[in-house]
Design an enzyme around this catalytic site. Structure first.
Site, short mmCIF file in Angstrom:
data_model
loop_
_atom_site.label_atom_id
_atom_site.label_comp_id
_atom_site.label_asym_id
_atom_site.label_seq_id
_atom_site.Cartn_x
_atom_site.Cartn_y
_atom_site.Cartn_z
N LYS A 20 2.48 -48.30 20.15
CA LYS A 20 1.35 -49.72 19.91
C LYS A 20 2.05 -50.74 21.14
O LYS A 20 1.75 -51.06 22.07
CB LYS A 20 0.91 -50.08 18.87
CG LYS A 20 0.48 -49.29 17.88
CD LYS A 20 -0.53 -50.13 16.43
CE LYS A 20 0.66 -50.15 15.72
NZ LYS A 20 1.77 -49.41 15.26
N ARG A 37 -6.33 -54.38 10.63
CA ARG A 37 -5.54 -53.47 9.52
C ARG A 37 -5.74 -52.79 8.67
O ARG A 37 -5.21 -51.97 8.02
CB ARG A 37 -4.10 -53.84 9.15
CG ARG A 37 -2.83 -53.13 9.64
CD ARG A 37 -1.49 -53.45 9.51
NE ARG A 37 -0.51 -53.24 10.08
CZ ARG A 37 0.64 -52.93 11.56
NH1 ARG A 37 0.34 -54.13 11.87
NH2 ARG A 37 1.61 -52.10 10.89
N ARG A 66 14.32 -47.06 17.23
CA ARG A 66 14.02 -47.92 18.49
C ARG A 66 15.43 -49.28 17.37
O ARG A 66 16.10 -49.55 16.49
CB ARG A 66 12.49 -48.74 18.02
CG ARG A 66 12.48 -49.66 18.11
CD ARG A 66 11.06 -50.20 17.50
NE ARG A 66 10.67 -50.01 16.03
CZ ARG A 66 9.56 -50.39 15.61
NH1 ARG A 66 8.31 -50.52 16.73
NH2 ARG A 66 8.72 -49.65 14.60
N ARG A 91 15.06 -53.82 13.77
CA ARG A 91 14.08 -54.45 12.63
C ARG A 91 14.25 -54.05 11.29
O ARG A 91 14.50 -52.64 10.94
CB ARG A 91 12.67 -53.50 13.33
CG ARG A 91 12.05 -54.78 13.66
CD ARG A 91 10.86 -54.21 14.78
NE ARG A 91 9.67 -53.83 13.22
CZ ARG A 91 8.83 -53.45 13.76
NH1 ARG A 91 8.66 -53.44 15.00
NH2 ARG A 91 7.98 -53.19 12.45
N ARG A 103 5.47 -47.86 5.02
CA ARG A 103 4.67 -48.01 5.60
C ARG A 103 3.32 -47.22 6.15
O ARG A 103 2.05 -47.72 6.65
CB ARG A 103 5.51 -48.57 7.06
CG ARG A 103 5.76 -49.76 7.22
CD ARG A 103 7.30 -50.04 8.18
NE ARG A 103 6.78 -49.96 9.17
CZ ARG A 103 7.75 -49.73 10.23
NH1 ARG A 103 9.20 -50.13 10.49
NH2 ARG A 103 7.42 -49.95 11.65
P1 AP5 Z 1 6.45 -48.56 19.29
O1 AP5 Z 1 5.78 -48.87 20.91
O2 AP5 Z 1 7.99 -49.88 19.68
O3 AP5 Z 1 5.14 -48.80 18.84
P2 AP5 Z 1 4.39 -49.30 17.44
O4 AP5 Z 1 3.31 -48.92 17.51
O5 AP5 Z 1 4.69 -50.51 18.22
O6 AP5 Z 1 5.03 -48.89 15.87
P3 AP5 Z 1 5.42 -50.25 15.27
O7 AP5 Z 1 6.47 -49.80 13.98
O8 AP5 Z 1 5.84 -51.86 15.67
O9 AP5 Z 1 4.30 -50.32 14.18
P4 AP5 Z 1 4.03 -51.16 12.81
O10 AP5 Z 1 2.33 -50.91 13.18
O11 AP5 Z 1 4.53 -50.83 12.21
O12 AP5 Z 1 4.48 -52.65 12.67
P5 AP5 Z 1 4.07 -53.92 13.18
O13 AP5 Z 1 4.95 -54.94 13.34
O14 AP5 Z 1 2.56 -54.19 13.90
O15 AP5 Z 1 7.71 -47.80 19.57
C1 AP5 Z 1 8.35 -47.13 18.27
C2 AP5 Z 1 9.39 -45.92 19.24
O16 AP5 Z 1 8.74 -45.38 19.81
C3 AP5 Z 1 9.98 -47.18 19.90
O17 AP5 Z 1 11.73 -46.53 20.13
C4 AP5 Z 1 9.68 -46.44 21.07
O18 AP5 Z 1 10.66 -46.94 22.30
C5 AP5 Z 1 9.55 -45.79 20.79
N1 AP5 Z 1 8.55 -44.42 21.61
C6 AP5 Z 1 7.70 -44.93 21.83
N2 AP5 Z 1 6.24 -44.49 22.76
C7 AP5 Z 1 6.77 -43.08 22.60
C8 AP5 Z 1 7.01 -42.35 23.60
N3 AP5 Z 1 5.39 -41.82 24.29
N4 AP5 Z 1 7.20 -40.68 23.73
C9 AP5 Z 1 8.54 -40.96 23.17
N5 AP5 Z 1 8.62 -42.50 22.47
C10 AP5 Z 1 7.83 -43.41 22.93
O19 AP5 Z 1 4.24 -54.48 11.50
C11 AP5 Z 1 4.58 -54.98 11.05
C12 AP5 Z 1 4.48 -55.64 9.67
O20 AP5 Z 1 4.06 -56.29 9.50
C13 AP5 Z 1 3.69 -54.15 9.07
O21 AP5 Z 1 4.22 -53.33 8.08
C14 AP5 Z 1 2.97 -55.44 8.22
O22 AP5 Z 1 3.40 -55.40 6.75
C15 AP5 Z 1 2.98 -56.65 9.14
N6 AP5 Z 1 1.88 -56.60 9.49
C16 AP5 Z 1 1.97 -56.65 11.20
N7 AP5 Z 1 -0.02 -56.48 10.87
C17 AP5 Z 1 -0.04 -57.12 9.85
C18 AP5 Z 1 -1.78 -57.13 10.10
N8 AP5 Z 1 -2.84 -57.09 10.86
N9 AP5 Z 1 -2.37 -57.36 8.43
C19 AP5 Z 1 -1.16 -57.46 7.90
N10 AP5 Z 1 -0.08 -57.57 7.51
C20 AP5 Z 1 0.90 -57.09 8.51
MG MG Z 2 4.92 -52.66 17.52
#
Ligand code: AP5
Ligand code: MG
Length: 211
Positions: free
Chosen positions: A13, A88, A122, A152, A163
């Site tokens: 994402k 979410r 990552r 992270r 997660r």
């Molecule tokens: P990346 O693009 O960073 O992936 P992502 O989908 O953004 O994954 P996240 O881990 O950030 O998602 P998340 O939903 O768990 O975390 P968030 O910060 O939102 O890519 C990942 C890796 O893969 C990188 O190394 C990249 O280089 C590689 N990659 C990407 N695309 C690729 C491809 N096509 N091929 C190969 N490699 C690739 O949330 C964190 C925490 O915050 C949650 O757990 C929760 O506790 C809280 N939170 C956030 N939003 C909410 C909400 N709305 N409500 C409640 N709690 C929330």
């Molecule tokens: Mg992300």
């Protein structure tokens, strides 16, 4: 255009949001990034969010919805934005529909077997960019802003497992929610390299904006 980016942890994402922002000039709003900035600044929101994030659970809806509502009231989002990591669960999706109009939900579909390696490899920058160690060639600075890359706290195998459980139990039903609204676009090639995933998304955004 106002977009929701949906996908499991590690689906890409953030990676796609950064590319979409550069080409289509949509404002990137990541609730995860907002929480991490609050944790870094030791704000009251950061103190609440940290325990949930470290446990792989969702931060309470009332905290999260208020943050997004406030953010969407700012002037800079008037010509379009992407929500990365929000909504979410079904409650957040219904709330969002009360204070915003969403045009499209882009769902990035990636086989779950690929996610652990992606997440644990990552490295991120506080500017929001993310990289994978396999493509960094030992670099420790962000290519976009020069900031120091770090891992992270929630990118460890134990928390990633939690997660993923949270994603499948609470977030995955949103695929059906946006399908029922006729707003769903699923990228089935999410396991392809980032540039190929982006090409699919860009073609759809250009088609929709009549370019
Ligand atoms: P990346 O693009 O960073 O992936 P992502 O989908 O953004 O994954 P996240 O881990 O950030 O998602 P998340 O939903 O768990 O975390 P968030 O910060 O939102 O890519 C990942 C890796 O893969 C990188 O190394 C990249 O280089 C590689 N990659 C990407 N695309 C690729 C491809 N096509 N091929 C190969 N490699 C690739 O949330 C964190 C925490 O915050 C949650 O757990 C929760 O506790 C809280 N939170 C956030 N939003 C909410 C909400 N709305 N409500 C409640 N709690 C929330
Ligand atoms: Mg992300």
């Amino acid at each position: 255009m106002n977009i929701v980016l949906l996908g499991a942890p590690g689906a890409g994402k953030g990676t796609q949001a950064s590319m979409i922002e550069e080409r289509f000039h949509l404002v990137h709003i990541s609730t995860g990034d907002i929480f991490r900035a609050n944790i870094k600044g030791s704000t009251p929101i950061g103190k609440v969010a940290k325990s949930y994030i470290d446990a792989g659970k969702l931060v309470p809806d009332e905290v999260t919805c208020d943050i997004v509502k406030d953010r969407l009231a700012a002037d800079d989002v008037k010509s379009g934005y992407m929500l990365d990591g929000f909504p979410r669960n079904l409650f957040q999706a219904a709330e969002l529909d009360r204070f915003a109009h969403i045009d499209l939900c882009i769902n990035i579909d990636v086989d779950v077997s690929l996610l652990l390696d992606r997440i644990c490899g990552r490295r991120v920058c506080s500017c929001g960019e993310s990289y994978h160690v396999s493509t960094l060639n030992g670099a420790t600075a962000c290519k976009k802003c020069g900031g120091t890359l770090y891992q992270r706290d929630d990118d460890n195998p134990e928390t990633v497992g939690k997660r993923l459980d949270t994603y499948f139990n609470e977030t995955a039903p949103l695929v059906e929610y946006y399908k029922n609204q006729g707003k769903l676009f699923t990228v089935k090639s999410g396991k392809q390299p980032p540039e190929e995933v982006f090409a699919v998304i860009a073609a759809e955004l250009e088609r929709r904006s009549g370019k």
